[in-house]
Design a protein around this motif. Structure first.
Motif, PDB file in Angstrom:
ATOM      1  N   PRO A 159       0.828  -1.213   0.000  1.00  0.00           N
ATOM      2  CA  PRO A 159       0.000   0.000   0.000  1.00  0.00           C
ATOM      3  C   PRO A 159       0.861   1.261   0.000  1.00  0.00           C
ATOM      4  CG  PRO A 159       0.167  -0.865   2.224  1.00  0.00           C
ATOM      5  CD  PRO A 159       0.867  -1.870   1.326  1.00  0.00           C
ATOM      6  N   ALA A 160       0.228   2.399  -0.269  1.00  0.00           N
ATOM      7  CA  ALA A 160       0.941   3.677  -0.287  1.00  0.00           C
ATOM      8  C   ALA A 160       1.504   3.975   1.099  1.00  0.00           C
ATOM      9  CB  ALA A 160      -0.001   4.788  -0.720  1.00  0.00           C
ATOM     10  N   ILE A 161       2.710   4.525   1.149  1.00  0.00           N
ATOM     11  CA  ILE A 161       3.380   4.799   2.424  1.00  0.00           C
ATOM     12  C   ILE A 161       4.008   6.186   2.406  1.00  0.00           C
ATOM     13  CG2 ILE A 161       3.858   2.387   2.987  1.00  0.00           C
ATOM     14  CD1 ILE A 161       6.680   2.773   1.893  1.00  0.00           C
ATOM     15  N   VAL A 162       4.303   6.696   3.596  1.00  0.00           N
ATOM     16  CA  VAL A 162       5.023   7.953   3.763  1.00  0.00           C
ATOM     17  C   VAL A 162       6.160   7.687   4.752  1.00  0.00           C
ATOM     18  CG1 VAL A 162       4.898  10.393   4.350  1.00  0.00           C
ATOM     19  CG2 VAL A 162       2.896   9.237   3.383  1.00  0.00           C
ATOM     20  N   THR A 163       7.368   8.104   4.398  1.00  0.00           N
ATOM     21  CA  THR A 163       8.561   7.829   5.197  1.00  0.00           C
ATOM     22  C   THR A 163       9.283   9.129   5.512  1.00  0.00           C
ATOM     23  OG1 THR A 163       8.820   5.706   4.037  1.00  0.00           O
ATOM     24  CG2 THR A 163      10.705   6.499   5.303  1.00  0.00           C
ATOM     25  N   VAL A 164       9.794   9.238   6.735  1.00  0.00           N
ATOM     26  CA  VAL A 164      10.619  10.386   7.098  1.00  0.00           C
ATOM     27  C   VAL A 164      11.996   9.887   7.526  1.00  0.00           C
ATOM     28  CG1 VAL A 164       9.764  10.472   9.490  1.00  0.00           C
ATOM     29  CG2 VAL A 164      10.787  12.518   8.451  1.00  0.00           C
ATOM     30  N   PHE A 165      13.016  10.508   6.950  1.00  0.00           N
ATOM     31  CA  PHE A 165      14.415  10.216   7.260  1.00  0.00           C
ATOM     32  C   PHE A 165      14.979  11.398   8.040  1.00  0.00           C
ATOM     33  CE2 PHE A 165      13.275   8.242   3.266  1.00  0.00           C
ATOM     34  CZ  PHE A 165      13.865   6.982   3.283  1.00  0.00           C
ATOM     35  N   SER A 166      15.792  11.114   9.061  1.00  0.00           N
ATOM     36  CA  SER A 166      16.378  12.210   9.847  1.00  0.00           C
ATOM     37  C   SER A 166      17.718  11.779  10.440  1.00  0.00           C
ATOM     38  CB  SER A 166      15.422  12.645  10.962  1.00  0.00           C
ATOM     39  OG  SER A 166      15.132  11.575  11.833  1.00  0.00           O
ATOM     40  N   ASP A 167      18.401  12.727  11.068  1.00  0.00           N
ATOM     41  CA  ASP A 167      19.692  12.512  11.722  1.00  0.00           C
ATOM     42  C   ASP A 167      20.754  12.038  10.731  1.00  0.00           C
ATOM     43  OD1 ASP A 167      21.597  12.366  13.716  1.00  0.00           O
ATOM     44  OD2 ASP A 167      20.921  10.411  14.469  1.00  0.00           O
ATOM     45  N   PRO A 168      21.143  12.927   9.781  1.00  0.00           N
ATOM     46  CA  PRO A 168      22.150  12.521   8.798  1.00  0.00           C
ATOM     47  C   PRO A 168      23.562  12.466   9.388  1.00  0.00           C
ATOM     48  CG  PRO A 168      21.573  14.837   8.495  1.00  0.00           C
ATOM     49  CD  PRO A 168      20.664  14.306   9.572  1.00  0.00           C
ATOM     50  N   LYS A 169      24.227  11.346   9.183  1.00  0.00           N
ATOM     51  CA  LYS A 169      25.621  11.179   9.615  1.00  0.00           C
ATOM     52  C   LYS A 169      26.322  10.236   8.649  1.00  0.00           C
ATOM     53  CE  LYS A 169      24.864  11.793  14.602  1.00  0.00           C
ATOM     54  NZ  LYS A 169      24.895  11.127  15.947  1.00  0.00           N
ATOM     55  N   GLY A 170      27.538  10.621   8.251  1.00  0.00           N
ATOM     56  CA  GLY A 170      28.325   9.755   7.392  1.00  0.00           C
ATOM     57  C   GLY A 170      27.667   9.418   6.078  1.00  0.00           C
ATOM     58  N   GLY A 171      26.860  10.328   5.550  1.00  0.00           N
ATOM     59  CA  GLY A 171      26.218  10.099   4.267  1.00  0.00           C
ATOM     60  C   GLY A 171      24.989   9.222   4.315  1.00  0.00           C
ATOM     61  N   GLU A 172      24.467   8.959   5.533  1.00  0.00           N
ATOM     62  CA  GLU A 172      23.255   8.168   5.668  1.00  0.00           C
ATOM     63  C   GLU A 172      22.375   8.765   6.753  1.00  0.00           C
ATOM     64  OE1 GLU A 172      24.352   4.188   6.625  1.00  0.00           O
ATOM     65  OE2 GLU A 172      25.042   3.708   4.593  1.00  0.00           O
ATOM     66  N   TYR A 173      21.078   8.577   6.613  1.00  0.00           N
ATOM     67  CA  TYR A 173      20.160   8.962   7.679  1.00  0.00           C
ATOM     68  C   TYR A 173      20.123   7.840   8.714  1.00  0.00           C
ATOM     69  CZ  TYR A 173      18.417  12.955   5.018  1.00  0.00           C
ATOM     70  OH  TYR A 173      18.315  14.155   4.348  1.00  0.00           O
ATOM     71  N   GLN A 174      20.290   8.228   9.983  1.00  0.00           N
ATOM     72  CA  GLN A 174      20.350   7.246  11.050  1.00  0.00           C
ATOM     73  C   GLN A 174      18.971   6.818  11.544  1.00  0.00           C
ATOM     74  OE1 GLN A 174      23.569   6.126  11.829  1.00  0.00           O
ATOM     75  NE2 GLN A 174      23.903   7.407  10.015  1.00  0.00           N
ATOM     76  N   THR A 175      17.962   7.653  11.335  1.00  0.00           N
ATOM     77  CA  THR A 175      16.619   7.372  11.841  1.00  0.00           C
ATOM     78  C   THR A 175      15.627   7.386  10.691  1.00  0.00           C
ATOM     79  OG1 THR A 175      17.179   8.422  13.950  1.00  0.00           O
ATOM     80  CG2 THR A 175      14.844   8.066  13.490  1.00  0.00           C
ATOM     81  N   VAL A 176      14.802   6.348  10.613  1.00  0.00           N
ATOM     82  CA  VAL A 176      13.797   6.232   9.561  1.00  0.00           C
ATOM     83  C   VAL A 176      12.480   5.830  10.203  1.00  0.00           C
ATOM     84  CG1 VAL A 176      13.131   5.082   7.421  1.00  0.00           C
ATOM     85  CG2 VAL A 176      15.561   5.501   7.896  1.00  0.00           C
ATOM     86  N   SER A 177      11.413   6.590   9.919  1.00  0.00           N
ATOM     87  CA  SER A 177      10.075   6.268  10.414  1.00  0.00           C
ATOM     88  C   SER A 177       9.132   6.180   9.224  1.00  0.00           C
ATOM     89  CB  SER A 177       9.580   7.329  11.397  1.00  0.00           C
ATOM     90  OG  SER A 177      10.436   7.406  12.529  1.00  0.00           O
TER      91      SER A 177
END
Length: 207
Positions: A159-177
Motif C-alpha cells: 500500500p501507499a506509504i510515507v517515510t521520514v528520514f532524519s539525523d544525517p551522519k556519514g552520508g546516511e540517515y540514522q533514523t527512519v520512520s
C-alpha cells in the motif's frame, strides 16, 4: 557559479570554439539553457533530464505546503514546491526536490541554488519513473548534503506509504520512520510537526 546560459550563448564562436567542452555533469548542467517543462538534476554523476510531474504529483506537493502553512508563517520560513534548485554541499550536484522547506536566510550557491546544509527539509513524491532515484539514491544524496529531514511520499507503493528520514551522519540517515498513508507521521527537529498524511490518501482517492 554562473547562471545557465541562453541558447545563443551555446553557439560556437571564434572566442568559444577553442574552449573545452563541459567535462563533468555539473559543468554540463551549468551550460544548459533553461528547459521549461523539464527537470534537470545531477544524481550519482548522471545528468538527468525528465518531465515535470503529473498534475496529481504537483497537487500532493501543494497539499504538503498547505499542511505546513501555519507553521511556516509562524516561524518565518519559506516553502518551494518543485520550483527551486538545491546545491548539494560537497559535490555541488544540483537537484530539484518536489518540495523544499528553508529558513528565510538560507545560504545559496550562486544566485539560484539553495545550499543543502542550510535547508530544514526536502520532500520527494515517488512516481513510476522515479522509483529508484527517489527511494534508493536520494536519501543518501540528501544525507550527504546534511539536509536534516527528508520526507518521501510514495503513492506508487502497495500500500501507499510515507517515510521520514532524519539525523544525517556519514552520508546516511540514522533514523527512519514509516507509516501507511493516512496515518499521522511526526516530522522531527528542526521541523517538529505531526503531519496528517490522510490529506494525501484522500487526494489519491485511496480511502
Amino acid at each position: 557559479m554562473t547562471s545557465r546560459r541562453r541558447p545563443a550563448d551555446l553557439r560556437p564562436s571564434p572566442e568559444t570554439a577553442s574552449q573545452p567542452l563541459p567535462g563533468t555533469a555539473r559543468e554540463l548542467f551549468d551550460a544548459l539553457p533553461q528547459l521549461p517543462g523539464l527537470r534537470t538534476e545531477v544524481i550519482d554523476g548522471r545528468l538527468i533530464v525528465s518531465p515535470v510531474g503529473t498534475p496529481e504529483h504537483g497537487w500532493l506537493a501543494m497539499l504538503l505546503a498547505y499542511e505546513l502553512h501555519e507553521l511556516v508563517m509562524k516561524r518565518n520560513w519559506q516553502t518551494y514546491a518543485g520550483n527551486v534548485d538545491v546545491c548539494i554541499d560537497g559535490p555541488r550536484d544540483p537537484v530539484e526536490p518536489d518540495f523544499v522547506l528553508a529558513p528565510a536566510d538560507c545560504p545559496r550557491w550562486g544566485d539560484r541554488e539553495l545550499l543543502s546544509s542550510g535547508l530544514l527539509m526536502v520532500a520527494e513524491i515517488v512516481s513510476p519513473g522515479s522509483v529508484v532515484d527517489d527511494r534508493d539514491r536520494k536519501p543518501d544524496l540528501y544525507a550527504g548534503g546534511l539536509v536534516p529531514v527528508m520526507l518521501l511520499i510514495d503513492p506508487v507503493a502497495t500500500p501507499a506509504i510515507v517515510t521520514v528520514f532524519s539525523d544525517p551522519k556519514g552520508g546516511e540517515y540514522q533514523t527512519v520512520s514509516r507509516v501507511a498513508m493516512g496515518s499521522p507521521l511526526h516530522l522531527p527537529d528542526p521541523v517538529d510537526f505531526t503531519l496528517d498524511t490522510s490529506v494525501f490518501d484522500k487526494a489519491l482517492g485511496t480511502r
